[in-house]
Design an enzyme around this catalytic site. Structure first.
Site, PDB file in Angstrom:
ATOM      1  N   LYS A  15      30.887  37.544  36.410  1.00 63.98           N
ATOM      2  CA  LYS A  15      29.897  36.468  36.326  1.00 63.98           C
ATOM      3  C   LYS A  15      28.761  36.728  37.310  1.00 63.98           C
ATOM      4  O   LYS A  15      27.584  36.567  36.988  1.00 63.98           O
ATOM      5  CB  LYS A  15      30.574  35.112  36.583  1.00 63.98           C
ATOM      6  CG  LYS A  15      31.445  34.698  35.400  1.00 63.98           C
ATOM      7  CD  LYS A  15      32.390  33.543  35.693  1.00 63.98           C
ATOM      8  CE  LYS A  15      33.316  33.343  34.481  1.00 63.98           C
ATOM      9  NZ  LYS A  15      34.341  32.317  34.689  1.00 63.98           N
ATOM     10  N   ASP A  42      30.026  25.187  32.872  1.00 61.21           N
ATOM     11  CA  ASP A  42      31.228  25.576  32.122  1.00 61.21           C
ATOM     12  C   ASP A  42      31.450  24.644  30.928  1.00 61.21           C
ATOM     13  O   ASP A  42      32.231  24.959  30.028  1.00 61.21           O
ATOM     14  CB  ASP A  42      32.468  25.506  33.044  1.00 61.21           C
ATOM     15  CG  ASP A  42      33.026  26.888  33.349  1.00 61.21           C
ATOM     16  OD1 ASP A  42      32.707  27.828  32.607  1.00 61.21           O
ATOM     17  OD2 ASP A  42      33.779  27.014  34.327  1.00 61.21           O
ATOM     18  N   GLN A  94      36.219  28.487  39.308  1.00 60.20           N
ATOM     19  CA  GLN A  94      37.069  29.385  38.514  1.00 60.20           C
ATOM     20  C   GLN A  94      38.482  28.809  38.398  1.00 60.20           C
ATOM     21  O   GLN A  94      39.120  28.533  39.401  1.00 60.20           O
ATOM     22  CB  GLN A  94      37.087  30.786  39.167  1.00 60.20           C
ATOM     23  CG  GLN A  94      37.831  31.822  38.358  1.00 60.20           C
ATOM     24  CD  GLN A  94      37.187  32.100  36.991  1.00 60.20           C
ATOM     25  OE1 GLN A  94      35.986  32.264  36.896  1.00 60.20           O
ATOM     26  NE2 GLN A  94      37.991  32.141  35.952  1.00 60.20           N
TER      27      GLN A  94
END
Ligand code: NDP
Length: 281
Positions: A52, A119, A96
């Site tokens: 990422k 997200d 995460q």
């Protein structure tokens, strides 16, 4: 033999488009920055986070990295999120997953300002998706839609079966397919006659997390098969939910693992970071 849907190439296309947009925004004095929070030292998470950050660098946006110890308290994570919510130089916040068991993931997801929820996991983002309002869309399912569209595969009117009903893949996937006017069936561990159900699919999306579970007897001849799974096989080699060697000869198009859906997840995260400007600025 099926056409191989090349997620690496398509994700690069998306990233190159984003790179151009980022340059244009920079000319207008607009900078984008993503904050990534990682808790503990899960090796898979470390790889995802690294990819990422590399993606941010590639398209020219900033990334802030917070690597917290595995025994960090829930309060400390929540207070870092509060701080990032308030920072004007942070457009997106990503935590995460999975988190260690002493931290409540739902609480953490809800703490993120929906305006920075790149997200797409916040209940507000999910709700907006369900009722067709603008908002961040979960990256993996959004990536699957891009793979299909950019491979010239029509979705409208097709029988789509989504195998898996998780909040981060199966459910948003089915809503996105519905938005594209597909006829959608969601199958899961309690589905009866599973092979009969998946065998109806023109487009089959496998998101079960079971190595190579989907063999050709689950697949209609000529179907498109999208494999979301990221698993390890008995030799510790990366593999999907689909038995690629067995299924590829009977379907019309298929994604490999690795190199299929995985790279698209990162590309769509970057897309959401850039999109945050249009959505909320
Ligand atoms: P979850 O474990 O949260 O969900 C799995 C789903 O599959 C559940 O709905 C479960 O049903 C269903 N299921 C499990 N076993 C069976 C079975 N034997 N028959 C029918 N249905 C079954 O997984 P995720 O959705 O988080 O992830 C799925 C896969 O995708 C994993 O391999 C994961 O690593 C991968 N993944 C890949 C990403 C990428 O970037 N490519 C991103 C996210 C995930 P029930 O609800 O009834 O229990």
């Amino acid at each position: 033999m099926a056409a191989i849907i090349d997620g690496k190439a398509i994700s690069l296309q998306v990233k190159d488009e984003l790179k151009k947009k980022v340059e244009e925004l920079k000319e207008k004095g607009i900078q984008i920055q993503l904050a990534v929070i990682q808790v503990g030292d899960n090796p898979a998470s470390a790889v995802y986070v690294r990819n990422k950050k590399k993606g941010c660098e590639y398209i020219g946006i900033g990334s802030l990295s917070y690597e917290l110890a595995g025994d960090v308290t829930e309060e400390e994570v929540l207070s870092l999120i509060q701080e990032l919510n308030g920072r004007e130089d942070v457009n997106g916040i990503l935590v995460q997953l999975p988190l260690p068991s002493h931290i409540d993931e739902d609480k953490v997801i809800k703490a993120i300002d929906p305006k920075k929820d790149v997200d797409g996991f916040h209940p507000e983002s999910v709700g907006a998706l369900c009722i067709g309002q603008p908002g961040f869309v979960s990256c993996t399912p959004a990536g699957v839609i891009q793979l299909l569209k950019r491979s010239g595969i029509e979705i409208e009117g097709k029988e789509c079966v989504v195998l898996g009903r998780s909040n981060i893949v199966g459910k948003p996937m089915s809503i996105l397919l519905l938005r594209e006017n597909a006829t959608v069936t969601i199958a899961h561990s309690r589905t009866k006659n599973l092979k009969e159900v998946t065998g109806r699919a023109d487009i089959l999306i496998a998101a079960v997390g079971r190595p190579k579970m989907i063999t050709r007897d689950y697949v209609k001849e000529g179907a498109v098969v999208i494999d979301v799974g990221i698993n390890r096989d008995e030799n510790n080699k990366l593999c999907g939910d689909v038995d690629f060697e067995d299924v590829a000869p009977v379907c019309s198009a298929i994604t490999p693992v690795p190199g299929g859906v995985g790279p698209m997840t990162v590309a769509m995260l970057l897309y959401n970071c850039v999109e945050s400007i249009g959505l909320y600025s």
